[in-house]
Design a protein around this motif. Sequence first.
Motif, PDB file in Angstrom:
ATOM      1  N   ASN A 153       0.998  -1.385   0.033  1.00 37.33           N
ATOM      2  CA  ASN A 153       0.166  -0.116   0.014  1.00 37.33           C
ATOM      3  C   ASN A 153       0.541   0.888  -0.509  1.00 37.33           C
ATOM      4  O   ASN A 153       0.334   2.273  -0.198  1.00 37.33           O
ATOM      5  N   PRO A 193      -3.936   4.535   3.148  1.00 41.52           N
ATOM      6  CA  PRO A 193      -3.702   3.635   3.284  1.00 41.52           C
ATOM      7  C   PRO A 193      -2.253   3.280   3.108  1.00 41.52           C
ATOM      8  O   PRO A 193      -1.594   2.935   3.616  1.00 41.52           O
ATOM      9  N   THR A 215      -7.375  -0.254   8.229  1.00 47.30           N
ATOM     10  CA  THR A 215      -7.724   0.116   6.820  1.00 47.30           C
ATOM     11  C   THR A 215      -8.346  -0.544   5.546  1.00 47.30           C
ATOM     12  O   THR A 215      -8.494   0.576   4.939  1.00 47.30           O
ATOM     13  N   VAL A 216      -8.256  -1.710   6.281  1.00 44.73           N
ATOM     14  CA  VAL A 216      -9.747  -2.641   5.376  1.00 44.73           C
ATOM     15  C   VAL A 216     -10.771  -1.639   5.422  1.00 44.73           C
ATOM     16  O   VAL A 216     -11.345  -2.185   4.635  1.00 44.73           O
ATOM     17  N   TYR A 245     -11.508   1.755   3.743  1.00 41.91           N
ATOM     18  CA  TYR A 245     -10.862   1.215   2.267  1.00 41.91           C
ATOM     19  C   TYR A 245     -12.367   0.683   1.588  1.00 41.91           C
ATOM     20  O   TYR A 245     -12.873   1.378   0.234  1.00 41.91           O
ATOM     21  N   LEU A 253     -12.523  -8.803   1.259  1.00 43.64           N
ATOM     22  CA  LEU A 253     -11.400  -8.326   1.943  1.00 43.64           C
ATOM     23  C   LEU A 253     -11.257  -8.731   3.073  1.00 43.64           C
ATOM     24  O   LEU A 253     -10.058  -8.506   3.823  1.00 43.64           O
ATOM     25  N   GLU A 285      -9.081 -10.777   5.964  1.00 45.73           N
ATOM     26  CA  GLU A 285      -8.199  -9.841   7.134  1.00 45.73           C
ATOM     27  C   GLU A 285      -8.048 -10.836   7.643  1.00 45.73           C
ATOM     28  O   GLU A 285      -7.370 -11.167   8.776  1.00 45.73           O
ATOM     29  N   SER A 308      -1.294  -6.748  -0.259  1.00 44.36           N
ATOM     30  CA  SER A 308      -1.742  -6.326   0.629  1.00 44.36           C
ATOM     31  C   SER A 308      -2.729  -6.575   1.234  1.00 44.36           C
ATOM     32  O   SER A 308      -3.586  -7.511   0.303  1.00 44.36           O
ATOM     33  N   ASN A 309      -2.888  -6.194   2.241  1.00 46.52           N
ATOM     34  CA  ASN A 309      -4.558  -6.021   2.929  1.00 46.52           C
ATOM     35  C   ASN A 309      -6.104  -5.985   2.277  1.00 46.52           C
ATOM     36  O   ASN A 309      -6.743  -6.138   2.391  1.00 46.52           O
ATOM     37  N   LEU A 310      -5.074  -5.062   1.207  1.00 48.19           N
ATOM     38  CA  LEU A 310      -6.279  -4.458   0.351  1.00 48.19           C
ATOM     39  C   LEU A 310      -6.555  -5.164  -0.887  1.00 48.19           C
ATOM     40  O   LEU A 310      -7.147  -4.529  -1.832  1.00 48.19           O
TER      41      LEU A 310
END
Length: 201
Positions: free
Chosen positions: A35, A95, A128-129, A132, A155, A159, A194-196
């Motif tokens: 991110n 992010p 963050t997730v 988003y 997502l 996570e 990434s987590n996104l």
Amino acid sequence: MQDSARPSFYQQLRELQPFQQQIWATALAQRAAPNYLLFAEVTGSEHGPAFKQLLALAWEGVISPQSRINWPVQQEKLPALLPDPEATHLYGVYPALDAATGLELVLDEAVMPQTETAVDASKLSRATVRHYLEQLCPEGMTLEEAKQWIRHHPLMEDEQDFQDELLHQIQQLERPFSPLVREIKNLAMNQGVSNLGISLD
């Protein structure tokens, strides 16, 4: 029958030993790294390599018993890497800032261990997730419908699954500098995603 005496997820994080908390925070910082790096690439920022170097040092600190890292000096490098949301209209700044904040938690933990570091890193990654997904939430939903949509989005479920698996692996570590830390690093790198769901590729 559920064991009512089983500690909550966050309580289990608080009960991690300092070296385990350090690994936890480093793993979440690694997962968020794309991110930051993609934002740096898109904006032409020169800070991407410095971010990667600090992250590499963070891993060295938990993998190699021979490492002698001056963490206060590394801390001093971080403020320059924090992106300014007021300096750009790009959503990616948020992010990216979260990723840098996650790395800040790693360095702070290395200097002065805290019982809340793992919890703070966990909540930061989830936030963050969530933030988003709030940008992607279909229009016309009630607040409760939006919460449910976010909670069950792939997502967010990914996570949760990642943090569950990470906690399970870290709880298996009985001593610092275990060879298993390299496996945790591979888990956190997640093939560069990434987590996104963002990848530099």
